[in-house]
Motif scaffolding. Structure first.
Motif, short mmCIF file in Angstrom:
data_model
loop_
_atom_site.label_atom_id
_atom_site.label_comp_id
_atom_site.label_asym_id
_atom_site.label_seq_id
_atom_site.Cartn_x
_atom_site.Cartn_y
_atom_site.Cartn_z
N VAL A 105 26.73 -24.29 34.35
CA VAL A 105 28.01 -24.27 33.64
C VAL A 105 28.13 -25.56 32.83
O VAL A 105 28.05 -26.66 33.37
CB VAL A 105 29.19 -24.14 34.63
CG1 VAL A 105 30.52 -24.20 33.87
CG2 VAL A 105 29.08 -22.83 35.40
N VAL A 106 28.33 -25.40 31.53
CA VAL A 106 28.38 -26.55 30.63
C VAL A 106 29.71 -27.28 30.75
O VAL A 106 29.77 -28.51 30.85
CB VAL A 106 28.14 -26.09 29.17
CG1 VAL A 106 28.31 -27.24 28.19
CG2 VAL A 106 26.76 -25.46 29.03
N CYS A 107 30.81 -26.53 30.71
CA CYS A 107 32.13 -27.13 30.77
C CYS A 107 33.18 -26.07 31.06
O CYS A 107 32.90 -24.87 31.02
CB CYS A 107 32.47 -27.88 29.47
SG CYS A 107 32.52 -26.83 28.00
N HIS A 108 34.39 -26.53 31.36
CA HIS A 108 35.57 -25.67 31.54
C HIS A 108 35.42 -24.68 32.68
O HIS A 108 36.06 -23.62 32.67
CB HIS A 108 35.91 -24.92 30.24
CG HIS A 108 36.19 -25.82 29.09
ND1 HIS A 108 36.20 -25.39 27.78
CD2 HIS A 108 36.46 -27.15 29.04
CE1 HIS A 108 36.45 -26.40 26.98
NE2 HIS A 108 36.62 -27.49 27.72
N GLY A 109 34.62 -25.02 33.68
CA GLY A 109 34.53 -24.17 34.85
C GLY A 109 35.86 -24.13 35.59
O GLY A 109 36.52 -25.16 35.79
N ILE A 110 36.30 -22.94 36.02
CA ILE A 110 37.57 -22.77 36.72
C ILE A 110 37.33 -22.87 38.22
O ILE A 110 36.53 -22.10 38.77
CB ILE A 110 38.20 -21.41 36.37
CG1 ILE A 110 38.45 -21.30 34.86
CG2 ILE A 110 39.50 -21.21 37.14
CD1 ILE A 110 38.97 -19.94 34.42
N TYR A 128 31.08 -28.20 21.55
CA TYR A 128 32.17 -28.95 22.17
C TYR A 128 32.00 -30.43 21.90
O TYR A 128 30.88 -30.95 21.91
CB TYR A 128 32.23 -28.65 23.67
CG TYR A 128 32.64 -27.22 23.92
CD1 TYR A 128 33.98 -26.87 23.98
CD2 TYR A 128 31.68 -26.21 24.03
CE1 TYR A 128 34.37 -25.56 24.17
CE2 TYR A 128 32.06 -24.89 24.21
CZ TYR A 128 33.40 -24.57 24.29
OH TYR A 128 33.78 -23.26 24.45
N THR A 129 33.11 -31.10 21.68
CA THR A 129 33.07 -32.46 21.15
C THR A 129 34.02 -33.38 21.92
O THR A 129 34.86 -32.92 22.70
CB THR A 129 33.50 -32.47 19.67
OG1 THR A 129 34.91 -32.14 19.59
CG2 THR A 129 32.70 -31.46 18.86
N GLY A 130 33.90 -34.67 21.65
CA GLY A 130 34.94 -35.59 22.07
C GLY A 130 36.11 -35.49 21.11
O GLY A 130 36.04 -34.81 20.07
N HIS A 131 37.21 -36.18 21.42
CA HIS A 131 38.43 -35.97 20.65
C HIS A 131 39.35 -37.18 20.78
O HIS A 131 39.29 -37.93 21.77
CB HIS A 131 39.16 -34.73 21.15
CG HIS A 131 39.40 -34.73 22.64
ND1 HIS A 131 40.49 -35.31 23.24
CD2 HIS A 131 38.63 -34.24 23.66
CE1 HIS A 131 40.41 -35.17 24.55
NE2 HIS A 131 39.29 -34.52 24.84
N GLY A 132 40.19 -37.34 19.78
CA GLY A 132 41.25 -38.33 19.89
C GLY A 132 42.18 -37.97 21.03
O GLY A 132 42.38 -36.79 21.36
#
Length: 678
Positions: free
Chosen positions: A473-478, A567-571
């Motif tokens: 799972v890369v990200c946003h796993g629930i 998917y990226t970093g963010h302000g």
């Protein structure tokens, strides 16, 4: 409720007006602004930009219209700065989906009406659609099942062009000519249609010829045809029609009017575009039927053949076409389609403003099912990305402001420190045999006990208080019932909102080891840790965002790994996700310039295999397509006068991640930075 409607074509303008009327029947709209045509303006929508400014088609044809299209796009993007409660885009996906994606990135709900014709050409556009909108209103009955396969929420509302089926008219025969609405269509169709009119008058002088004038079109443009103009298709019932391909073909078919369809584009557009078509037909009635019922003439337009077919339709062949269309057209009707659409639009609009937590349907294994009471819901919990301004503060200035004051930085430090402490706490409790939902409970209770709110909870509908991403799972796993076992890796992504009312967000994540994994997994995790260190090392005033991404990409690929690009970093500050966007790949010296006082996240997601990803049906969980393991580390950083401060730096070594003997720790992994950013 404040609404923005974006349309570009006359048919889109008509649909937008119908949706607006249906919404007003169900509630009051405080403000409606639109990229609009005459229909929306007549409904009282405030004009952001004329829809005619965005009218263009084809590939080669677009070149001459680019300056106008770019101006139109800038106007719509500026309108997003005023934080509408809902953006509704209608058709024209090439223009509207990039705007929709920006709105969604800012946390504005987006509903797109009229599914792009991915079933006819360029099916890969469905990926853009999924990333750009929250819901699609489909006009054709087979589209929702197609979109469901790609995890795009959608609803069939029927086609607004569907008319009542009527008998064939009596009296002298009439033929309607509809040359199109775009300037490029008229330029290519009118010379052919003028010859058709001349030939028809010579062969069948008793036939009355009518010409449909699209809304906003100068009547002088159609003067070469010499036909009586009609502005409303519903005011006439011709015996047959000769029409340019488009929505009108379906409108005529639903009314039982036999037709011949034509279309011509620039020769280069045709050569480039024809191989991309997945269907042998261009007319919607034929596509719905799956067979050629309506005659089509594409590119090679012979006036004599067109006249022959029109004359044929004035006889028994016309009745035969009507009967062939009858069962097909019944499928596009939906008696309550507009009411259903309006209910859905109100639902998404209400999601963008604060609503009681008990109106959110809890997912299985959420806090409610565990018997835990959620904390009082902060005003900006549903729209965590766009909190309410403080008294006297202009929201437009807040969103544009990417540089924080000294007092705001102090507040930001408090939230980031709590996020770092939360991860330290997680490391103390991690062990094989616990579930990811156990982690969710720990994180939730810890954050709430410190007077903060877990930012992910209910953010755009996310059902839990933390993201837990295990192995591939890369990200946003629930979080849920998944049991951690020896050899697993898990990324725990924590974001805190402190104070819980109108506070600042602190965002950080760690990849933890459950026991000792195989050597290749250790390699992946430690390379990812090094990528974050190298990315942070690039941060200083005057540097470019591309410097960060280039350093990360170069290291990851040199070590045989790949960088996730979607998917990226963010302000981040009082807004959860803001500018600048921090790509984890790129070229040095490119992108936004960093300034002292900026705060943002760097959070590279690195795969051991290929960089391609895919999404689960829950709409959140992201997996590596080849099911290779993935790791991630994240910090929130502040640009200082001489470099940067890692706001989420932990006060010690996190257990099961930084205290293992094989961890390759850099200078940013522990010990607080005392540099004064002011």
């Amino acid at each position: 409720m404040r609404l923005i409607l974006a349309t570009a074509e006359p048919s889109g303008d008509a649909l937008g007006a119908a949706l607006l009327r249906a919404m007003r029947e169900q509630g009051a709209l405080r403000e409606v602004r639109a990229a609009a045509g005459p229909a929306l303006v007549a409904e009282g929508a405030g004009l952001l930009a004329p829809a005619s400014d965005a009218t263009a088609s084809g590939l080669i044809e677009l070149v001459g219209h680019l300056p106008r299209l770019l101006r139109h796009r800038r106007r719509l993007l500026r309108a997003l700065d005023d934080r509408p409660d809902l953006l509704v885009t209608v058709d024209s996906p090439g223009l509207h989906l990039p705007i929709a994606r920006e709105a969604k990135r800012r946390g504005i709900p987006v509903v797109h009406a009229v599914c792009p014709q991915i079933w006819a050409s360029r099916p890969w556009r469905v990926r853009t659609l999924r990333r750009s909108v929250d819901h699609v209103l489909c006009l054709l009955p087979f589209e929702p099942s197609l979109l469901a396969k790609h995890r795009v929420p959608s609803t069939f509302i029927g086609h607004p062009a569907a008319r009542a089926w009527g008998p064939r008219p009596a009296g002298n025969p009439t033929i309607l000519i509809a040359p199109g609405s775009r300037p490029s269509e008229l330029h290519r169709h009118l010379p052919v249609l003028a010859k058709v009119v001349s030939l028809m008058r010579a062969r069948r002088p008793e036939v009355e010829l009518l010409c449909l004038r699209a809304p906003g079109l100068n009547p002088e443009t159609l003067a070469p045809l010499g036909c009586r103009l009609v502005a409303d298709l519903g005011s006439v019932t011709p015996h047959a029609a000769l029409v340019a391909s488009g929505t009108i073909t379906l409108e005529l078919a639903t009314a039982g009017i036999p037709q011949v369809v034509l279309y011509r584009v620039h020769p280069i557009t045709y050569l480039l575009g024809r191989p991309l078509l997945n269907t042998p037909w261009i007319a919607l009635p034929n596509i719905l039927a799956g067979r050629p019922i309506v005659p089509e003439h594409l590119q090679d337009l012979d006036p004599s053949r067109l006249v022959d077919e029109l004359c044929t339709l004035l006889g028994p062949a016309g009745e035969a076409q009507r009967e062939a269309l009858r069962p097909v057209i019944a499928a596009v009707r939906h008696a309550d389609g507009l009411r259903l659409a309006a209910e859905l639009l109100w639902k998404y609009a209400r999601r963008s403003v604060a609503e009681p937590l008990d109106r959110v349907t809890p997912a299985p294994n959420t806090l409610s099912s565990l018997g835990m009471a959620p904390p009082p819901r902060p005003q900006n919990a549903r729209r965590a990305a766009f909190p309410e301004p403080r008294p006297g503060e202009d929201m437009r200035l807040l969103r544009r402001r990417k540089v924080l004051s000294a007092s705001e930085i102090d507040e930001m430090r408090k939230s980031c420190r709590l996020a770092a402490e939360t991860l330290m706490m997680v490391g103390e409790h991690l062990k094989a045999g616990m579930t990811t939902d156990d982690i969710n409970t720990l994180v939730h209770e810890f954050i709430v006990s410190h007077g903060a709110y877990p930012s992910p909870l209910n953010y755009k509908g996310f059902p839990k208080s933390v993201c837990t991403s295990v192995n591939e799972v890369v990200c946003h796993g629930i979080p849920g019932p998944q049991v951690l076992k020896d050899g697993d890796i898990i990324n725990v992504d924590v974001t805190t909102l402190l104070p819980a009312q109108n506070g600042f967000h602190g965002d950080t994540s760690l990849t933890f080891y459950i026991g000792e994994p195989p050597p290749q997994i250790k390699h992946l995790v430690e390379v990812t840790r090094e990528c974050l260190e190298l990315g942070i090392a690039q941060v200083k005033p005057g540097a470019r965002v591309g410097d960060i991404g280039a350093a990360i990409q170069a290291h990851a690929e040199a070590k045989g790994c790949s960088v996730v690009r979607e998917y990226t970093g963010h302000g981040i500050h009082r807004i959860f996700h803001d500018e600048p966007t921090i790509l984890h790949y790129g070229k040095p010296g490119t992108g936004a310039r960093l300034e002292k006082g900026m705060t943002f996240t760097i959070e590279p997601m690195i795969n051991l295999g290929g960089r391609a990803i895919e999404h689960l049906d829950d709409g959140w969980t992201v997996l590596t397509r080849d099911r290779s393991p993935s790791a991630q580390f994240e910090h929130t950083v502040l640009v200082t006068k001489s470099g940067c401060e890692v706001l989420t730096r932990r006060p010690g070594l996190a257990k099961h991640s930084e205290d293992v003997p094989w961890a390759r720790l850099g200078p940013l992994s522990s010990t607080l930075n005392d540099e004064n950013p002011a």
